[in-house]
Design an enzyme around this catalytic site. Structure first.
Site, short mmCIF file in Angstrom:
data_model
loop_
_atom_site.label_atom_id
_atom_site.label_comp_id
_atom_site.label_asym_id
_atom_site.label_seq_id
_atom_site.Cartn_x
_atom_site.Cartn_y
_atom_site.Cartn_z
N CYS A 291 -20.24 -12.57 -8.58
CA CYS A 291 -21.22 -12.68 -7.65
C CYS A 291 -20.39 -13.55 -6.56
O CYS A 291 -19.74 -14.56 -7.04
CB CYS A 291 -22.38 -13.53 -8.25
N GLN B 259 0.80 -6.32 -3.56
CA GLN B 259 -0.65 -6.52 -2.83
C GLN B 259 -1.54 -5.45 -3.17
O GLN B 259 -2.73 -5.61 -2.48
CB GLN B 259 -0.05 -6.25 -1.44
N PHE C 281 -3.14 1.07 4.97
CA PHE C 281 -4.01 0.53 6.12
C PHE C 281 -3.53 0.82 7.52
O PHE C 281 -4.14 1.03 8.47
CB PHE C 281 -4.31 -1.05 6.01
N ARG C 282 -2.12 0.95 7.65
CA ARG C 282 -1.60 0.65 8.88
C ARG C 282 -0.90 1.90 9.40
O ARG C 282 -0.79 2.18 10.66
CB ARG C 282 -0.70 -0.34 9.14
N HIS D 7 -3.40 -9.86 -4.47
CA HIS D 7 -4.40 -9.54 -3.67
C HIS D 7 -5.69 -9.14 -4.66
O HIS D 7 -6.77 -8.46 -4.31
CB HIS D 7 -4.40 -8.65 -2.70
N ALA E 153 0.57 -1.20 0.12
CA ALA E 153 -0.11 -0.06 0.00
C ALA E 153 0.89 1.20 0.00
O ALA E 153 0.35 2.23 -0.45
CB ALA E 153 -0.84 -0.13 1.24
N CYS F 143 -28.22 -16.44 -9.30
CA CYS F 143 -28.61 -16.92 -8.18
C CYS F 143 -29.07 -16.07 -7.15
O CYS F 143 -29.47 -16.26 -5.80
CB CYS F 143 -27.26 -17.72 -7.46
N CYS G 196 -22.25 -17.49 -6.75
CA CYS G 196 -22.05 -18.41 -7.88
C CYS G 196 -20.81 -18.00 -8.62
O CYS G 196 -20.51 -18.85 -9.53
CB CYS G 196 -23.43 -18.45 -8.61
N THR H 61 0.48 5.52 -1.72
CA THR H 61 -0.09 6.62 -0.95
C THR H 61 0.32 7.85 -1.60
O THR H 61 -0.39 8.77 -1.43
CB THR H 61 0.74 6.58 0.55
P1 NAD Z 1 0.32 -1.46 5.23
O1 NAD Z 1 -0.59 -0.39 5.28
O2 NAD Z 1 0.24 -2.54 6.13
O3 NAD Z 1 1.65 -0.94 5.17
C1 NAD Z 1 2.14 0.24 4.19
C2 NAD Z 1 3.71 0.44 4.57
O4 NAD Z 1 4.01 1.28 3.55
C3 NAD Z 1 3.99 0.81 5.88
O5 NAD Z 1 4.90 0.35 6.51
C4 NAD Z 1 4.41 2.43 5.43
O6 NAD Z 1 5.22 2.96 6.64
C5 NAD Z 1 4.62 2.40 4.44
N1 NAD Z 1 4.54 3.66 3.57
C6 NAD Z 1 3.54 4.49 3.63
N2 NAD Z 1 3.83 5.41 2.66
C7 NAD Z 1 4.90 5.16 2.00
C8 NAD Z 1 5.49 5.87 0.96
N3 NAD Z 1 5.00 6.95 0.12
N4 NAD Z 1 6.74 5.42 0.59
C9 NAD Z 1 7.13 4.27 1.07
N5 NAD Z 1 6.68 3.55 1.87
C10 NAD Z 1 5.36 4.15 2.62
O7 NAD Z 1 0.05 -2.04 3.65
P2 NAD Z 1 0.34 -3.29 2.99
O8 NAD Z 1 1.74 -4.08 3.59
O9 NAD Z 1 0.42 -3.39 1.45
O10 NAD Z 1 -0.75 -4.44 3.63
C11 NAD Z 1 -2.01 -3.97 3.82
C12 NAD Z 1 -3.26 -4.74 2.88
O11 NAD Z 1 -4.23 -3.79 2.56
C13 NAD Z 1 -2.51 -5.41 1.75
O12 NAD Z 1 -3.46 -6.68 1.82
C14 NAD Z 1 -3.38 -4.61 0.64
O13 NAD Z 1 -3.77 -5.21 -0.35
C15 NAD Z 1 -4.37 -3.57 1.21
N6 NAD Z 1 -4.17 -2.22 0.78
C16 NAD Z 1 -4.26 -2.00 -0.46
C17 NAD Z 1 -4.31 -0.61 -1.17
C18 NAD Z 1 -3.95 -0.27 -2.45
O14 NAD Z 1 -4.56 -1.42 -3.35
N7 NAD Z 1 -3.67 0.91 -2.91
C19 NAD Z 1 -4.45 0.23 -0.16
C20 NAD Z 1 -4.43 0.08 1.47
C21 NAD Z 1 -4.52 -1.44 1.69
ZN ZN Z 2 -24.92 -15.53 -8.33
#
Ligand code: NAD
Ligand code: ZN
Length: 242
Positions: free
Chosen positions: A130, A104, A38-39, A122, A27, A151, A133, A31
């Site tokens: 759906c 991811q 997410f975290r 992911h 993720a 369904c 089904c 950003t």
């Molecule tokens: P996570 O939120 O757990 O971790 C993100 C990490 O990226 C953190 O350690 C953070 O410090 C770091 N970070 C944030 N901005 C940054 C930047 N500009 N440059 C470098 N590092 C940066 O995300 P995760 O490990 O991918 O796991 C979260 C789950 O949520 C995954 O399953 C993912 O599929 C999903 N998710 C996806 C999206 C998306 O598709 N854009 C967005 C949010 C969450």
């Molecule tokens: Zn269906």
């Protein structure tokens, strides 16, 4: 070159020496395009932890909340574009410096930037089915909460929810590339989500980690670069061209 770029230079050397380089993103790669991860912060969506909504359990027990969450995420993606870091990764693939990307992220930004060989571990938020089904659906059917004509079930995006298995084809392909790799560059992930968290340990090649925050548990990597993905990739791209 200032000493603060020593780690970038080490990674550039690894890239020159590698015949097979894989990029693994999370993720934090998105950003800088304006999609929150997410975290890093909590309560960014209605004070509800997304980790409790992006689950199989929420889909079954509280479809309305699940639907609201993914509708909000989809609408939030409306004018989101890849940033310079995504374009640099796509260029490296064209230049033969990168052989594949495993992500991811469900946002499709690597594809949009021009990366061809992308394993979406992911799934994708841009396609729908759906839940009951498996019949293919379209975004409008999901947004309008239509029932499946086959369904009567609920439509959902083709993302992997917590509690669900990863798509076999994406996983097998990512593993193939990682096992073949001389270098794996991990970018913007907290490496807390299983089984993707295991992938960096499944290579016999060099490993690099680019992330905003680097903790002691990342001492496993051969080189770490603390900083934003866009900035770090731009510096590496400059070094490659100098
Ligand atoms: P996570 O939120 O757990 O971790 C993100 C990490 O990226 C953190 O350690 C953070 O410090 C770091 N970070 C944030 N901005 C940054 C930047 N500009 N440059 C470098 N590092 C940066 O995300 P995760 O490990 O991918 O796991 C979260 C789950 O949520 C995954 O399953 C993912 O599929 C999903 N998710 C996806 C999206 C998306 O598709 N854009 C967005 C949010 C969450
Ligand atoms: Zn269906």
């Amino acid at each position: 070159m200032t000493s603060s770029y020593q780690h970038h230079a080490t990674l550039v050397n690894y890239m020159y020496q590698s015949k097979h380089t894989v990029i693994l993103t999370g993720a934090g790669m998105s950003t800088e395009s304006g999609i929150p991860d997410f975290r890093s912060r909590s309560g960014w969506w209605k004070d509800i932890d997304p980790l409790t909504v992006a689950t199989e359990e929420a889909l079954h027990k509280n479809y309305d909340l699940f639907h609201e969450f993914y509708s909000a995420r989809l609408k939030g993606l409306g004018d989101i574009k890849p940033h310079k870091g995504h374009f640099i990764i796509a260029k490296w693939e064209q230049d033969g410096l990168v052989q594949s990307v495993a992500t991811q992220n469900v946002d499709g930004l690597h594809h949009e930037a021009g990366s061809q060989n992308v394993d979406q571990l992911h799934g994708s938020i841009h396609s729908f089915r759906c839940h009951d089904c498996g019949m293919k659906g379209v975004k409008q059917q999901f947004l309008e909460k239509e029932s499946c004509s086959n369904c009567g079930g609920h439509f959902r995006p083709n993302v992997v929810l917590f509690g669900e298995a990863l798509p076999d084809d994406a996983w097998d392909s990512a593993l193939f590339h990682i096992q073949k790799a001389d270098l794996v560059i991990v970018i913007g992930t907290s490496l807390q989500v299983y089984p993707v968290s295991q992938l960096p340990r499944m290579t016999s090649g060099k490993t690099a980690f680019i992330n905003k925050e680097i903790g002691s548990e990342q001492s496993f990597f051969d080189v770490t670069i603390e900083g934003s993905a866009g900035e770090a990739l731009s510096v590496i791209e400059q070094l490659l061209n100098s």
